[in-house]
Design a protein around this motif. Structure first.
Motif, PDB file in Angstrom:
ATOM      1  N   THR A 363       0.845  -1.197   0.000  1.00 13.73           N
ATOM      2  CA  THR A 363       0.000   0.000   0.000  1.00 13.73           C
ATOM      3  C   THR A 363       0.877   1.241   0.000  1.00 13.73           C
ATOM      4  O   THR A 363       1.802   1.359   0.815  1.00 13.73           O
ATOM      5  CB  THR A 363      -0.920   0.019   1.226  1.00 13.73           C
ATOM      6  N   ILE A 364       0.602   2.168  -0.918  1.00 16.72           N
ATOM      7  CA  ILE A 364       1.325   3.438  -0.979  1.00 16.72           C
ATOM      8  C   ILE A 364       0.332   4.559  -0.690  1.00 16.72           C
ATOM      9  O   ILE A 364      -0.675   4.700  -1.402  1.00 16.72           O
ATOM     10  CB  ILE A 364       1.983   3.662  -2.353  1.00 16.72           C
ATOM     11  N   ILE A 365       0.596   5.318   0.348  1.00 12.11           N
ATOM     12  CA  ILE A 365      -0.256   6.450   0.716  1.00 12.11           C
ATOM     13  C   ILE A 365       0.461   7.732   0.304  1.00 12.11           C
ATOM     14  O   ILE A 365       1.580   8.005   0.751  1.00 12.11           O
ATOM     15  CB  ILE A 365      -0.542   6.456   2.223  1.00 12.11           C
ATOM     16  N   PHE A 366      -0.184   8.513  -0.564  1.00 11.19           N
ATOM     17  CA  PHE A 366       0.450   9.716  -1.119  1.00 11.19           C
ATOM     18  C   PHE A 366       0.126  10.929  -0.254  1.00 11.19           C
ATOM     19  O   PHE A 366      -1.028  11.326  -0.117  1.00 11.19           O
ATOM     20  CB  PHE A 366      -0.027   9.943  -2.546  1.00 11.19           C
ATOM     21  N   ALA A 367       1.185  11.498   0.337  1.00 15.50           N
ATOM     22  CA  ALA A 367       1.031  12.682   1.180  1.00 15.50           C
ATOM     23  C   ALA A 367       2.086  13.717   0.815  1.00 15.50           C
ATOM     24  O   ALA A 367       2.540  14.482   1.667  1.00 15.50           O
ATOM     25  CB  ALA A 367       1.146  12.294   2.656  1.00 15.50           C
ATOM     26  N   ASN A 368       2.492  13.718  -0.465  1.00 13.99           N
ATOM     27  CA  ASN A 368       3.594  14.585  -0.886  1.00 13.99           C
ATOM     28  C   ASN A 368       3.143  15.875  -1.547  1.00 13.99           C
ATOM     29  O   ASN A 368       3.965  16.657  -2.016  1.00 13.99           O
ATOM     30  CB  ASN A 368       4.508  13.830  -1.849  1.00 13.99           C
ATOM     31  N   ALA A 369       1.829  16.124  -1.580  1.00 16.26           N
ATOM     32  CA  ALA A 369       1.340  17.329  -2.252  1.00 16.26           C
ATOM     33  C   ALA A 369       1.100  18.486  -1.292  1.00 16.26           C
ATOM     34  O   ALA A 369       0.639  19.548  -1.703  1.00 16.26           O
ATOM     35  CB  ALA A 369       0.039  17.019  -3.000  1.00 16.26           C
ATOM     36  N   PHE A 370       1.442  18.296  -0.001  1.00 15.50           N
ATOM     37  CA  PHE A 370       1.122  19.316   0.994  1.00 15.50           C
ATOM     38  C   PHE A 370       2.338  19.582   1.860  1.00 15.50           C
ATOM     39  O   PHE A 370       3.177  18.718   2.081  1.00 15.50           O
ATOM     40  CB  PHE A 370      -0.061  18.856   1.843  1.00 15.50           C
ATOM     41  N   ARG A 371       2.414  20.792   2.381  1.00 16.76           N
ATOM     42  CA  ARG A 371       3.604  21.242   3.087  1.00 16.76           C
ATOM     43  C   ARG A 371       3.534  21.084   4.596  1.00 16.76           C
ATOM     44  O   ARG A 371       4.531  20.828   5.238  1.00 16.76           O
ATOM     45  CB  ARG A 371       3.869  22.707   2.763  1.00 16.76           C
ATOM     46  N   GLY A 372       2.378  21.252   5.191  1.00 14.72           N
ATOM     47  CA  GLY A 372       2.317  21.204   6.645  1.00 14.72           C
ATOM     48  C   GLY A 372       0.904  21.116   7.146  1.00 14.72           C
ATOM     49  O   GLY A 372      -0.056  21.117   6.380  1.00 14.72           O
ATOM     50  N   ALA A 373       0.760  21.067   8.484  1.00 15.20           N
ATOM     51  CA  ALA A 373      -0.545  20.882   9.100  1.00 15.20           C
ATOM     52  C   ALA A 373      -1.454  22.083   8.872  1.00 15.20           C
ATOM     53  O   ALA A 373      -2.670  21.961   8.875  1.00 15.20           O
ATOM     54  CB  ALA A 373      -0.382  20.628  10.602  1.00 15.20           C
ATOM     55  N   GLY A 374      -0.893  23.262   8.634  1.00 16.66           N
ATOM     56  CA  GLY A 374      -1.731  24.439   8.475  1.00 16.66           C
ATOM     57  C   GLY A 374      -2.244  24.637   7.066  1.00 16.66           C
ATOM     58  O   GLY A 374      -3.079  25.502   6.818  1.00 16.66           O
ATOM     59  N   SER A 378      -4.065  19.256   4.148  1.00 19.26           N
ATOM     60  CA  SER A 378      -2.885  18.575   4.650  1.00 19.26           C
ATOM     61  C   SER A 378      -3.254  17.254   5.317  1.00 19.26           C
ATOM     62  O   SER A 378      -4.220  17.182   6.083  1.00 19.26           O
ATOM     63  CB  SER A 378      -2.157  19.465   5.665  1.00 19.26           C
ATOM     64  N   PRO A 379      -2.482  16.189   5.069  1.00 20.51           N
ATOM     65  CA  PRO A 379      -2.740  14.910   5.740  1.00 20.51           C
ATOM     66  C   PRO A 379      -2.413  14.943   7.225  1.00 20.51           C
ATOM     67  O   PRO A 379      -2.710  13.995   7.939  1.00 20.51           O
ATOM     68  CB  PRO A 379      -1.825  13.935   4.991  1.00 20.51           C
ATOM     69  N   LEU A 380      -1.800  16.047   7.696  1.00 23.09           N
ATOM     70  CA  LEU A 380      -1.533  16.185   9.132  1.00 23.09           C
ATOM     71  C   LEU A 380      -2.702  16.821   9.867  1.00 23.09           C
ATOM     72  O   LEU A 380      -2.670  16.932  11.099  1.00 23.09           O
ATOM     73  CB  LEU A 380      -0.269  17.015   9.365  1.00 23.09           C
ATOM     74  N   THR A 381      -3.715  17.235   9.123  1.00 23.83           N
ATOM     75  CA  THR A 381      -4.903  17.787   9.766  1.00 23.83           C
ATOM     76  C   THR A 381      -5.521  16.734  10.673  1.00 23.83           C
ATOM     77  O   THR A 381      -5.722  15.588  10.265  1.00 23.83           O
ATOM     78  CB  THR A 381      -5.937  18.226   8.713  1.00 23.83           C
ATOM     79  N   ARG A 382      -5.812  17.118  11.899  1.00 23.21           N
ATOM     80  CA  ARG A 382      -6.340  16.156  12.854  1.00 23.21           C
ATOM     81  C   ARG A 382      -7.853  16.035  12.712  1.00 23.21           C
ATOM     82  O   ARG A 382      -8.564  17.026  12.638  1.00 23.21           O
ATOM     83  CB  ARG A 382      -5.985  16.547  14.286  1.00 23.21           C
ATOM     84  N   VAL A 383      -8.294  14.803  12.677  1.00 24.10           N
ATOM     85  CA  VAL A 383      -9.714  14.469  12.712  1.00 24.10           C
ATOM     86  C   VAL A 383      -9.906  13.595  13.941  1.00 24.10           C
ATOM     87  O   VAL A 383      -9.387  12.482  14.009  1.00 24.10           O
ATOM     88  CB  VAL A 383     -10.163  13.725  11.440  1.00 24.10           C
TER      89      VAL A 383
END
Length: 570
Positions: A363-374, A378-383
């Motif tokens: 499984t490859i999860i792509f999270a390279n299009a965003f810079r940070g949580a803000g 962003s994949p660092l956004t907390r849910v």
């Protein structure tokens, strides 16, 4: 480490060994060989009893070690753990370096069936419990010495200081354990700032976090096993006190239980001071003579106790050496078969609901299009309590159990990894692939395919939240289709499954300007017979705005209680 440094260390250790042997010879000459032999001969068959008591202690320590495994001990037998214990103790006779080698031997020889983080945490816990219980015995013994022995004023002050330091250390360790202070991972992150250590340590950070979490979880989630292991380690140290009492009693010396306890506590201090001397030769015997004189006994009696215990250690070290030979021989026979499986996957496979993960799916999860949580999306956004990216990682691990690779931007890789590890829930086996958002997707597929071999691939967009059962469905569909994708109103939701052949074909023939999964979707639909599975909008959510976060929160609440995966009731 440079060759000159190694040579200097070997020379230093050789000099220490020679000095220790010379000191031991001097002590024997001072006491008199005849007097020493006379005391040893009074032990008679009692020496066999002392040796047997040492064997019982090894059994108890192995039992205590086994308790530190909270879910993986089925992969190794008690007998093999006992062999590893004896081999490790034999190596530890060589001093600090031997002790490090012995602990490393235990970790490596437990076998690949047990995850590496479980192996490291179990050995670390076992050693920590033994040291902590020894410190407790030393503290109690020092207090006993203050009460029982008439010490000179200066020596009494040192004993009080030693007891206070021991109590303070135990208190700090207890606080760290109860409050889960991340002193190991935090120290590792500080060392990562050093240029010459950064590259080496950054790769080990997930493993360090995983091991640290297991160390803290042992007390929090399995308190019964924790206290049982501590009690068994205390029992081992109690046997050491009994050994001292028995040796003195067989020589006709009545010292009492508290006297034997004080003798053993001070002996542990001698062992700690002489840890860098190979086998603690000379310093151990000289320390026992000093302790005996402090207790009002003769130096000959102290040396006789030390020699009796040394003989017991030599016997079990010889047994440990045989175990080490047996282990190395069996490892040599098993290497040819194990090397094949080790070459297939470079990262350990995770498990699905306690069972072996089926190799052949990456499984490859792509999270390279965003810079940070803000940044929006962003994949660092907390849910809830977790970042979106970590939620997807854990969902894939539980539902599919495949090898997981996270694709991140090189400039944010350290930050993303640090944020996820800070939660204490990131699996150490997750791999990391650095790639900018404008990196051609065929190039990434080619790189991943070169490592995954014949694995099927599941590609996942990292800034969306999915109902976990969707990953399991894609895994099942991929067995019957070369390309599977999920759509909502004919629009891709960001989950794709590719067979190994299709992945290689995409890597070779996909246009280089394709850099996103949505673009890949359009190319796959136009060039291959793709199986598109419709998915209800209630089973996934793209998270770009605060309104999206509110929507996904409501969906998560429904997913926790909803007894269906959207197609059939379970």
């Amino acid at each position: 480490m440079s060759k000159s440094t190694t040579v200097r260390q070997m020379a230093f250790r050789a000099a220490a060994a020679v000095s220790g042997i010379a000191l031991l010879a001097c002590l024997i000459w001072r006491v008199g060989p005849g007097s020493l032999l006379e005391n040893i001969s009074t032990l008679g068959w009692g020496l066999v009893l002392i040796v047997a008591l040492g064997g019982v202690a090894h059994l108890v320590k192995t039992w205590a070690w086994r308790l530190t495994f909270t879910g993986s001990k089925g992969g190794v037998s008690f007998t093999r753990m006992l062999q590893l214990r004896l081999a490790s103790e034999a190596a530890g006779q060589a001093g600090a370096l031997g002790l490090m080698f012995g602990e490393g031997l235990r970790v490596s020889a437990l076998g690949s069936k047990i995850p590496i983080d479980s192996r490291i945490s179990s050995v670390t816990l076992d050693r920590a419990m033994f040291i902590a219980s020894g410190a407790i015995v030393s503290l109690v013994g020092t207090v006993a010495a203050l009460l029982v022995i008439s010490l000179p004023h200066g020596l009494r002050l040192y004993a009080v200081l030693f007891a206070v330091i021991l109590f303070g250390l135990l208190f700090v360790v207890a606080l760290a354990m109860l409050n889960r202070w991340p002193f190991v991972s935090r120290s590792a992150r500080v060392f990562c700032r050093l240029t010459f250590l950064r590259h080496r340590l950054e790769k080990k950070l997930p493993l360090i976090y995983s091991v640290e979490k297991k160390l803290f979880d042992f007390h929090r989630y399995t308190p019964g096993l924790f206290w049982a292991s501590l009690a068994l380690n205390l029992a081992c140290h109690g046997m050491a006190v009994l050994e001292v009492y028995l040796a003195l009693w067989l020589m006709g010396v009545k010292i009492g239980f508290f006297g034997a306890l004080a003798f053993e506590a001070l002996t542990k201090l001698v062992n700690a001071v002489g840890v860098f001397t190979p086998a603690n030769v000379g310093s151990y015997e000289g320390g026992n003579m000093l302790i005996a004189k402090m207790l009002g006994l003769t130096g000959a009696v102290g040396l006789s106790v030390a020699v009796a215990r040394r003989l017991r250690a030599i016997f079990w070290a010889a047994v440990g050496g045989l175990c080490l030979f047996h282990l190395s021989k069996s490892k040599a026979h098993g290497d040819s078969g194990e090397s094949i499986s080790k070459g297939v996957a470079k990262t350990p496979q995770s498990r699905v609901d306690g069972q072996e993960a089926n190799p052949g799916f990456t499984t490859i999860i792509f999270a390279n299009a965003f810079r940070g949580a803000g940044e929006a999306g962003s994949p660092l956004t907390r849910v809830g309590e977790l970042p979106i990216l970590l939620r997807n990682i854990l969902s894939v691990q539980k539902a599919v159990g495949s090898r997981i690779i996270v694709c991140v931007d090189p400039s944010t890789r350290s930050h993303v990894q640090s944020e996820l590890m800070g939660t204490g829930r990131l699996p150490y086996s997750v791999g990391w692939l650095k790639a900018r958002s404008d990196t051609p997707l065929p190039q990434l597929l080619r790189q991943i395919a070169s490592e995954s071999g014949d694995d099927h691939m599941m590609l996942v967009e990292g800034n969306r939240v999915y109902y976990p059962a969707l990953f399991r469905q894609v895994r099942e569909w991929s067995k019957n289709s070369g390309v599977s994708t999920m759509t909502d109103n004919d629009q891709p939701i960001g989950i794709y499954a590719l067979s190994a052949d299709i992945a290689l074909d995409a890597a070779e023939h996909c246009p280089p300007e394709i850099c996103s999964l949505d673009q890949l979707h359009a190319w796959l639909i136009s060039t291959h017979s793709a199986e598109c599975k419709p998915v209800d909008e209630s089973l996934w959510q793209r998270v770009l705005t605060p309104e999206d976060r509110t929507a996904v929160g409501a969906k998560l609440d429904r997913w926790l209680v909803k007894p269906t995966d959207g197609s059939s009731r379970e």
